[in-house]
Write an enzyme that holds these catalytic residues in place. Structure first.
Site, mmCIF file in Angstrom:
data_model
loop_
_atom_site.group_PDB
_atom_site.id
_atom_site.type_symbol
_atom_site.label_atom_id
_atom_site.label_comp_id
_atom_site.label_asym_id
_atom_site.label_seq_id
_atom_site.Cartn_x
_atom_site.Cartn_y
_atom_site.Cartn_z
ATOM 1 N N CYS A 267 2.098 17.898 -23.526
ATOM 2 C CA CYS A 267 0.857 18.239 -24.246
ATOM 3 C C CYS A 267 0.237 19.533 -23.714
ATOM 4 O O CYS A 267 -0.760 20.022 -24.260
ATOM 5 C CB CYS A 267 -0.160 17.103 -24.159
ATOM 6 S SG CYS A 267 -1.141 17.093 -22.624
ATOM 7 N N HIS B 139 -1.607 1.566 -4.200
ATOM 8 C CA HIS B 139 -1.980 2.974 -4.040
ATOM 9 C C HIS B 139 -1.131 3.908 -4.896
ATOM 10 O O HIS B 139 -1.059 5.098 -4.628
ATOM 11 C CB HIS B 139 -1.891 3.376 -2.559
ATOM 12 C CG HIS B 139 -2.922 2.684 -1.719
ATOM 13 N ND1 HIS B 139 -2.863 2.622 -0.341
ATOM 14 C CD2 HIS B 139 -4.044 2.012 -2.065
ATOM 15 C CE1 HIS B 139 -3.915 1.945 0.111
ATOM 16 N NE2 HIS B 139 -4.634 1.564 -0.906
ATOM 17 N N GLN C 284 0.843 -1.192 0.000
ATOM 18 C CA GLN C 284 0.000 0.000 0.000
ATOM 19 C C GLN C 284 0.885 1.252 0.000
ATOM 20 O O GLN C 284 0.390 2.365 -0.050
ATOM 21 C CB GLN C 284 -0.873 0.015 1.253
ATOM 22 C CG GLN C 284 -1.836 -1.159 1.319
ATOM 23 C CD GLN C 284 -2.399 -1.328 2.725
ATOM 24 O OE1 GLN C 284 -3.417 -0.751 3.064
ATOM 25 N NE2 GLN C 284 -1.729 -2.119 3.534
ATOM 26 N N THR D 133 0.756 -3.181 8.501
ATOM 27 C CA THR D 133 -0.467 -2.485 8.098
ATOM 28 C C THR D 133 -1.503 -2.583 9.204
ATOM 29 O O THR D 133 -1.611 -3.613 9.871
ATOM 30 C CB THR D 133 -1.040 -3.019 6.758
ATOM 31 O OG1 THR D 133 -2.231 -2.288 6.447
ATOM 32 C CG2 THR D 133 -1.343 -4.501 6.784
HETATM 33 P P1 OAD Z 1 -1.213 2.689 9.013
HETATM 34 O O1 OAD Z 1 -0.525 3.946 9.401
HETATM 35 O O2 OAD Z 1 -2.688 2.645 9.076
HETATM 36 O O3 OAD Z 1 -0.701 1.500 9.920
HETATM 37 C C1 OAD Z 1 0.660 1.277 10.130
HETATM 38 C C2 OAD Z 1 0.796 -0.007 10.906
HETATM 39 O O4 OAD Z 1 2.165 -0.305 11.013
HETATM 40 C C3 OAD Z 1 0.230 0.043 12.322
HETATM 41 O O5 OAD Z 1 -0.590 -1.103 12.535
HETATM 42 C C4 OAD Z 1 1.478 -0.009 13.196
HETATM 43 O O6 OAD Z 1 1.253 -0.734 14.421
HETATM 44 C C5 OAD Z 1 2.451 -0.753 12.317
HETATM 45 N N1 OAD Z 1 3.867 -0.480 12.550
HETATM 46 C C6 OAD Z 1 4.431 0.656 13.049
HETATM 47 N N2 OAD Z 1 5.768 0.528 13.068
HETATM 48 C C7 OAD Z 1 6.062 -0.700 12.588
HETATM 49 C C8 OAD Z 1 7.269 -1.416 12.333
HETATM 50 N N3 OAD Z 1 8.468 -0.893 12.602
HETATM 51 N N4 OAD Z 1 7.188 -2.665 11.826
HETATM 52 C C9 OAD Z 1 5.981 -3.215 11.566
HETATM 53 N N5 OAD Z 1 4.821 -2.589 11.757
HETATM 54 C C10 OAD Z 1 4.836 -1.343 12.259
HETATM 55 O O7 OAD Z 1 -0.681 2.333 7.564
HETATM 56 P P2 OAD Z 1 -1.362 1.411 6.451
HETATM 57 O O8 OAD Z 1 -2.006 0.227 7.045
HETATM 58 O O9 OAD Z 1 -0.343 1.228 5.404
HETATM 59 O O10 OAD Z 1 -3.792 5.048 1.850
HETATM 60 O O11 OAD Z 1 -2.471 2.375 5.910
HETATM 61 C C11 OAD Z 1 -3.210 1.960 4.822
HETATM 62 C C12 OAD Z 1 -3.548 3.120 3.949
HETATM 63 O O12 OAD Z 1 -4.192 4.141 4.741
HETATM 64 C C13 OAD Z 1 -2.374 3.859 3.364
HETATM 65 O O13 OAD Z 1 -1.847 3.234 2.207
HETATM 66 C C14 OAD Z 1 -2.965 5.192 3.018
HETATM 67 C C15 OAD Z 1 -3.796 5.440 4.261
HETATM 68 O O14 OAD Z 1 -4.952 6.130 4.050
HETATM 69 C C16 OAD Z 1 -3.749 5.988 0.895
HETATM 70 O O15 OAD Z 1 -3.006 6.944 0.935
HETATM 71 C C17 OAD Z 1 -4.689 5.731 -0.236
#
Ligand code: OAD
Length: 247
Positions: A142, A112, A94, A180
């Site tokens: 363009c 994304h 993502q 995530t």
């Molecule tokens: P989030 O910010 O929602 O979640 C990040 C996750 O990573 C959390 O569950 C944390 O606990 C975990 N985390 C933090 N540090 C970490 C580490 N060192 N190792 C492993 N995990 C860790 O991010 P996403 O789930 O990617 O969409 O969010 C999904 C989407 O929401 C993004 O792509 C974005 C946002 O809206 C768009 O921009 C379209």
């Protein structure tokens, strides 16, 4: 062609895998990004109202991402792909930062979009653009205005990429979810698809998520600390034919 069954590994990553590279995650920001509302900088309406503001925001993200390096989490997954083979490993992310590719992972499915691609709002042409722009908002040859090739809120995910990600989730034996929060759809549903189709699901995240209860194994640690171990365990699994999915 051999009919031998292959053990397939698929992986879904989110912002957490890049946290140790210095890129902030999304949750906990209360809908704000660096003092801008998400509505202002991450929606088609926001771009239509103020393209310069949106471009300044994305140039700042691009500038920052240029200085970031893949961490042991990205590198562990790239090595896992090397060991099991590209044809047996599919990574869906993502993230838009390009760090998986920088670590050497091939055929990354970017759900994304990417900070390193732009699209013309007039002719629709999309192209790679790794350098920073001299003038904002940047223009297409363009004459049309360019926009970041990022999926904003309220926009559809790229169909073919989502289909490929769905296929990887459907066909895999092991699905590894890293960093995530598992709350943004339709990405989060990919792990559910994998579990419903009989794959083992593993999670790497310091916190529990809504996906945790479907996981066979969870590592409650930062990805950079444990990805080497997770990759080793995955390779062992691939070698244990008795663990293969039977449906
Ligand atoms: P989030 O910010 O929602 O979640 C990040 C996750 O990573 C959390 O569950 C944390 O606990 C975990 N985390 C933090 N540090 C970490 C580490 N060192 N190792 C492993 N995990 C860790 O991010 P996403 O789930 O990617 O969409 O969010 C999904 C989407 O929401 C993004 O792509 C974005 C946002 O809206 C768009 O921009 C379209």
């Amino acid at each position: 062609m051999s009919n031998e069954k292959r053990y397939r590994i698929a992986c879904l990553t989110g912002a957490g895998i890049s946290a140790e590279s210095g890129i902030a995650t999304f949750r906990g920001m209360n809908g704000m990004w660096e003092n801008h509302s998400i509505e202002e900088v991450a929606t088609p309406g926001g771009f239509a109202r103020n393209p310069l503001l949106v471009w300044k925001f994305y140039e700042a993200r691009r500038r920052q991402a240029l200085t970031c390096q893949p961490n042991k989490g990205h590198i562990g997954l790239a090595k896992l792909q090397q060991v099991v083979g590209e044809e047996n490993f599919c990574l869906t992310t993502q993230n838009v930062d390009g760090l998986h590719q920088k670590a050497g992972t091939k055929n990354v499915l970017e759900l994304h979009g990417s900070l390193w691609r732009v699209r013309c709002v007039k002719c629709g042409q999309e192209r790679e653009e790794r350098g920073l722009f001299d003038e904002l908002p940047p223009k297409c040859p363009c004459g049309g205005m360019l926009r970041p090739a990022i999926v904003w809120f309220g926009e559809m995910l790229p169909g073919e990429i989502f289909e490929s990600a769905g296929r990887a989730a459907t066909e895999c034996d092991l699905y590894i979810v890293v960093g995530t929060s598992g709350v943004v759809e339709p990405a989060a549903s990919l792990a559910r698809v994998a579990a419903d189709r009989g794959a083992r699901v593993w999670e790497v995240n310091p916190d529990e998520t809504p996906l945790t209860r479907m996981c066979e194994r969870s590592w409650r640690k930062p990805a950079g600390e444990v990805m080497g171990e997770v990759a080793e365990e995955a390779v062992k699994r691939a070698a244990m034919k008795s663990e293969w999915r039977l449906i």
